[in-house]
Design a protein around this motif. Structure first.
Motif, short mmCIF file in Angstrom:
data_model
loop_
_atom_site.label_atom_id
_atom_site.label_comp_id
_atom_site.label_asym_id
_atom_site.label_seq_id
_atom_site.Cartn_x
_atom_site.Cartn_y
_atom_site.Cartn_z
N SER A 286 0.83 -1.21 0.00
CA SER A 286 0.00 0.00 0.00
C SER A 286 0.86 1.26 0.00
CB SER A 286 -0.94 -0.01 1.20
OG SER A 286 -0.22 -0.11 2.42
N LEU A 287 1.93 1.26 0.79
CA LEU A 287 2.81 2.43 0.81
C LEU A 287 3.63 2.55 -0.46
CD1 LEU A 287 4.05 2.51 4.52
CD2 LEU A 287 2.19 3.78 3.45
N TYR A 288 4.00 1.43 -1.04
CA TYR A 288 4.75 1.50 -2.30
C TYR A 288 3.88 2.13 -3.39
CZ TYR A 288 7.80 0.11 -6.16
OH TYR A 288 8.61 0.13 -7.26
N ALA A 289 2.59 1.79 -3.39
CA ALA A 289 1.68 2.38 -4.38
C ALA A 289 1.53 3.88 -4.16
CB ALA A 289 0.32 1.69 -4.32
N GLN A 290 1.63 4.34 -2.91
CA GLN A 290 1.49 5.77 -2.62
C GLN A 290 2.78 6.55 -2.89
OE1 GLN A 290 -0.04 6.40 1.40
NE2 GLN A 290 -1.14 4.46 1.28
N ALA A 291 3.89 5.85 -3.02
CA ALA A 291 5.19 6.53 -3.15
C ALA A 291 5.31 7.24 -4.50
CB ALA A 291 6.32 5.52 -3.00
N ASP A 292 5.98 8.39 -4.48
CA ASP A 292 6.33 9.12 -5.70
C ASP A 292 7.74 8.82 -6.17
OD1 ASP A 292 3.89 10.64 -5.67
OD2 ASP A 292 4.78 11.86 -4.08
N CYS A 293 8.56 8.33 -5.22
CA CYS A 293 9.97 8.17 -5.54
C CYS A 293 10.62 7.22 -4.55
CB CYS A 293 10.69 9.53 -5.47
SG CYS A 293 10.79 10.19 -3.79
N LEU A 294 11.87 6.89 -4.84
CA LEU A 294 12.74 6.16 -3.92
C LEU A 294 13.90 7.07 -3.54
CD1 LEU A 294 13.05 2.77 -5.86
CD2 LEU A 294 11.44 3.32 -4.03
N ILE A 295 14.20 7.14 -2.25
CA ILE A 295 15.42 7.82 -1.81
C ILE A 295 16.56 6.81 -1.90
CG2 ILE A 295 16.60 8.96 0.10
CD1 ILE A 295 13.87 9.77 1.18
N HIS A 296 17.59 7.15 -2.65
CA HIS A 296 18.73 6.24 -2.81
C HIS A 296 19.80 6.57 -1.77
CE1 HIS A 296 22.52 5.02 -5.22
NE2 HIS A 296 22.13 4.04 -4.44
N ARG A 297 20.13 5.57 -0.95
CA ARG A 297 21.17 5.75 0.07
C ARG A 297 22.34 4.82 -0.26
NH1 ARG A 297 20.51 6.73 5.81
NH2 ARG A 297 21.88 8.43 5.13
N PRO A 298 23.52 5.36 -0.49
CA PRO A 298 24.69 4.54 -0.78
C PRO A 298 25.08 3.68 0.41
CG PRO A 298 25.05 6.84 -1.39
CD PRO A 298 23.82 6.79 -0.56
#
Length: 409
Positions: free
Chosen positions: A373-385
């Protein structure tokens, strides 16, 4: 484990753009050009009026004012699709409408609001210079001009431009054919009766949708059960496809059979496990003539690895760079982040715009790889090295937008 960058490099090195095919212009939306689109005519093909008014000779009305209008004799009319075949001589004018060809002899157009007319004469109340309100022949483009470059994914605007260039057929890369195979006794198709230990299968349908949005053709092979015979039989349905994508069964558990079964059928694996979260259990190789991408079974892990690995493959097959370079890449944190461990992290988050116009990003508090459900609401992914230090509120962090697709306007 290997890094995401190394895994992507190995995987993408196995693919090249697919051959070209010719399609009719109405079928070209979302396709990627294998050859440039070149104009087959000049547009506009003649000098044309940019306003409704009167076609005149500018020298005849050089002294015209609202208080002292200049009378000109009416000699004809030029409308869109119906050109005036006469000539505008000294002291003459022709009625003209937007888009209509400029008559011979005329060199300007006066707006109708600046004129008054009767059956014989038009009285022009404003002077204009030569060329006023005229779209010159070739004002838009000329015969032989390149309208659209090779390697462009066609938008609705591009289709209209190609039509304007009188180009009815286009050379585009063939659409990738991708077979999708879900695995596991624990999953059932949406709408089917669920056993006491079963859940609804989401991964295959989500991957099929991803393939479609990225310009590919998805073939859903169904669900393979947790037996060697079922996995092998259903994977055989990928014959003739450009890629086989499996979901689930790629880890090392007792019931994770995809790796072992397909390896027994002559599969060679080049990538096994990637240092990332979510999505550690990932594999890539070749099942005979068909490349194989094995994605993890947790639904968010499937979605994220599909974005990071399947989407670049689809773009490469269509002659595009692996990433859309127009997408925004950084946003301002609205909440602090803790230090990261040795695996690359991809946090589901939402984007907004601050009062100063800067993009802001807010990660969800829960990041479990099973929370669809939260993945469907997401606009983006924050990329953390790997081993990223803590980030305070207000820090600018890299983000990967989730909203692009083949059907951009």
């Amino acid at each position: 484990m290997i890094s995401v960058a190394e895994a992507r490099a190995r995987i993408l090195s196995a693919f090249a753009p697919l051959p070209a095919e010719t399609v009719a212009l109405p079928d070209a939306l979302g396709r990627v050009l294998a050859e440039p689109v070149v104009a087959r005519l000049t547009q506009p093909p003649f000098h044309a009026a940019a306003m409704d008014g009167w076609a005149v000779r500018a020298a005849d009305i050089a002294a015209a004012t609202a208080l002292a209008p200049v009378p000109l004799r009416r000699v004809g009319e030029s409308a869109a699709g119906h050109a005036f075949d006469g000539t505008v001589g000294p002291g003459e004018a022709a009625r003209i409408f937007t888009g209509a060809p400029l008559p011979d002899g005329a060199d300007a157009v006066v707006m109708q609001e600046d004129c008054s007319a009767d059956d014989r004469f038009v009285r022009v109340g404003r002077a204009v210079v030569a060329g006023r309100f005229i779209r010159q022949a070739g004002f838009d483009f000329a015969l032989g001009d390149e309208l659209l470059p090779k390697g462009r994914r066609l938008t609705a605007r591009d289709v209209a431009l190609a039509a304007g260039g009188n180009v009815p057929w286009l050379s585009v890369h063939r659409r990738p054919r991708v077979a999708i195979l879900a695995t596991g006794d624990e999953i059932a198709l949406p709408g089917d009766p669920l056993g006491p230990s079963q859940i609804v299968s989401t991964n295959a349908l989500g991957l099929c949708a991803l393939v479609t949005t990225q310009g590919g053709i998805a073939h859903n092979l169904g669900i393979a059960r947790d037996t060697a015979d079922s996995v092998a039989a259903m994977a055989a349905g990928a014959a003739g496809c450009d890629l086989l994508v499996t979901t689930g069964g790629a880890a090392h558990g007792d019931y994770d059979l995809v790796r072992d079964v397909l390896a027994g059928k002559g599969v060679t694996l080049d990538v096994q496990t990637v240092a990332m979260r979510p999505g550690k259990a990932l594999m890539f190789g070749r099942a005979g003539a068909v490349p194989l991408l094995g994605l993890p079974g947790n639904p968010v892990s499937t979605g994220v690895t599909g974005l990071l690995f399947l989407r670049p493959i689809l773009r490469r097959l269509q002659g595009l760079p692996p990433e859309d370079e127009r997408a925004p890449t950084r946003a301002r944190l609205t909440t602090a982040l803790r230090a990261n461990d040795r695996r690359e992290d991809y946090l589901r988050a939402t984007l907004a715009t601050d009062t100063d116009g800067v993009a802001t990003v807010t990660p969800f508090a829960r990041q479990d790889s099973a929370i669809t459900s939260l993945y469907a609401q997401a606009d983006c992914l924050i990329h953390r090295p790997p081993n990223a230090p803590p980030e305070p509120v207000g820090a600018m962090v890299p983000v990967i937008p989730l909203s692009d697709g083949a059907l951009s306007l």
